[in-house]
Design an enzyme around this catalytic site. Sequence first.
Site, PDB file in Angstrom:
ATOM      1  N   GLN A   1      -1.067  -3.806 -48.665  1.00  0.00           N
ATOM      2  CA  GLN A   1       0.487  -3.381 -48.453  1.00  0.00           C
ATOM      3  C   GLN A   1       0.402  -2.808 -47.041  1.00  0.00           C
ATOM      4  OE1 GLN A   1       2.569  -0.064 -50.788  1.00  0.00           O
ATOM      5  NE2 GLN A   1       3.748  -1.968 -51.207  1.00  0.00           N
TER       6      GLN A   1
ATOM      7  N   GLU B   1      10.357  -3.743  -9.699  1.00  0.00           N
ATOM      8  CA  GLU B   1       9.104  -3.538 -10.060  1.00  0.00           C
ATOM      9  C   GLU B   1       8.900  -3.134 -11.258  1.00  0.00           C
ATOM     10  OE1 GLU B   1       5.061  -1.030  -8.262  1.00  0.00           O
ATOM     11  OE2 GLU B   1       6.623  -1.212  -7.327  1.00  0.00           O
TER      12      GLU B   1
ATOM     13  N   ALA C   1      11.722  12.094   4.034  1.00  0.00           N
ATOM     14  CA  ALA C   1      11.931  10.679   3.797  1.00  0.00           C
ATOM     15  C   ALA C   1      12.537   9.731   4.804  1.00  0.00           C
ATOM     16  CB  ALA C   1      12.915  10.952   2.644  1.00  0.00           C
TER      17      ALA C   1
ATOM     18  N   ALA D   1       0.925  -0.991  -0.206  1.00  0.00           N
ATOM     19  CA  ALA D   1      -0.002  -0.174   0.068  1.00  0.00           C
ATOM     20  C   ALA D   1       0.828   1.134   0.010  1.00  0.00           C
ATOM     21  CB  ALA D   1      -0.887  -0.117   1.055  1.00  0.00           C
TER      22      ALA D   1
ATOM     23  N   PRO E   1      -4.855   9.230  -1.629  1.00  0.00           N
ATOM     24  CA  PRO E   1      -5.573   9.705  -2.498  1.00  0.00           C
ATOM     25  C   PRO E   1      -4.689  11.020  -2.887  1.00  0.00           C
ATOM     26  CG  PRO E   1      -6.952   8.865  -0.752  1.00  0.00           C
ATOM     27  CD  PRO E   1      -5.451   8.415  -0.535  1.00  0.00           C
TER      28      PRO E   1
END
Length: 387
Positions: free
Chosen positions: A289, A252, A186, A132, A136
């Site tokens: 063609q 991924e 982060a 997850a 939104p």
Amino acid sequence: MNVLNLPEPDFMQEEEITLFSDSVAKWIDEHAPPEKFAQWIADSSVPRQLWNDAGDAGLLGISMPEEDGGFGGDYRHEVMLMRQLGWKGADHFGISLHNAIVMPYIWHYGTAEQKARWLPRLQSGELVGAIAMTEPGAGSDLQGVRTTALKQGNQYVVNGSKTFITNGQLANFIIVVAKTDPAEGAKGVSLIVVETDGAEGFERGRNLHKIGMEANDTSELFFNEVKVPGDNIIGGTEGQGFYQLMQQLPQERLNIAVQGVAAAERGLEATLAYVKERKAFGKRVIDFQNTQFKLAEVKTKLTVAKVFVDHCIERHLKGELDAATASMAKYWVTDIQGETIDEMLQLFGGYGYMNEYPIAQLYKDARVQRIYGGTNEIMKLLIARTL
């Protein structure tokens, strides 16, 4: 399927890989034939039993070591599974996300206790995996997630919402990207596992109605004061999530490129069969063609795409696939997938617009490839940073 008439590269020609590919093909024919997938598309999900069947057949955890409860293969096995699913039109089944995205987070970063607790259950099909990330208000910008997992005593309390979550209706093992320290950006991101069976405060929202990939359940998820054991942070240490995500996203993105080539190959096979049979103005469509030129372009583009993807697979097997090259594969191949399938659908005329023809489903399914796994625009930004 070898509609492009390309030999497999040497690293894919081992007998064991070929035998595995053949066994996957037979399993799909038995458990996920086209007539069943039509119903699953109508249901917006594959049956839960399919996951148990895949576990019984040894198709879950195929690139995980045997000592950790896996099949003992490597990424080549994941490639052959993805290709067979694409070639046979069974690629709505979210097994590759479970195998080649979710499980590697546990294997690469999990503690010994986490591996022992989760990998065998993921391999058997007792647990169905999802990750997850998207919210939104936060898509490709993972630093912008607002879901929190805050420490309270010996547990974490998870609050937030996620959307566009693949396997979301069936998954009972969800890796949640959350802020364990919202003030740290982060550095405050962690990956925390929520086992949803019996989890109070966890809710599944809508099984989202999509224009393609309809049999792949894609959901909204809600976490309202969900209490999670303190040892469910992947790796056991807070603040490692963003690093873990950045390390695994190249695989991924390569997965998406592999799937894109396989789907387009299936499209070419279906188109060749159609234009050789269909007649217009007294001759076969293949004899015009324009048809020949269009299909020559398609075959050329797909040949280049497949050769490049094979190159990326080889680099990945050696541990040498960098983020920029994986981004090139993801963005360029999915663009080519969309272009070629559009050209092929045109050769079907009005029939290409009918859902009963496979090319229509391939056309619908292709569109999301340029969006998920990081939009193609984000891929170009990542590549541009290397210039």
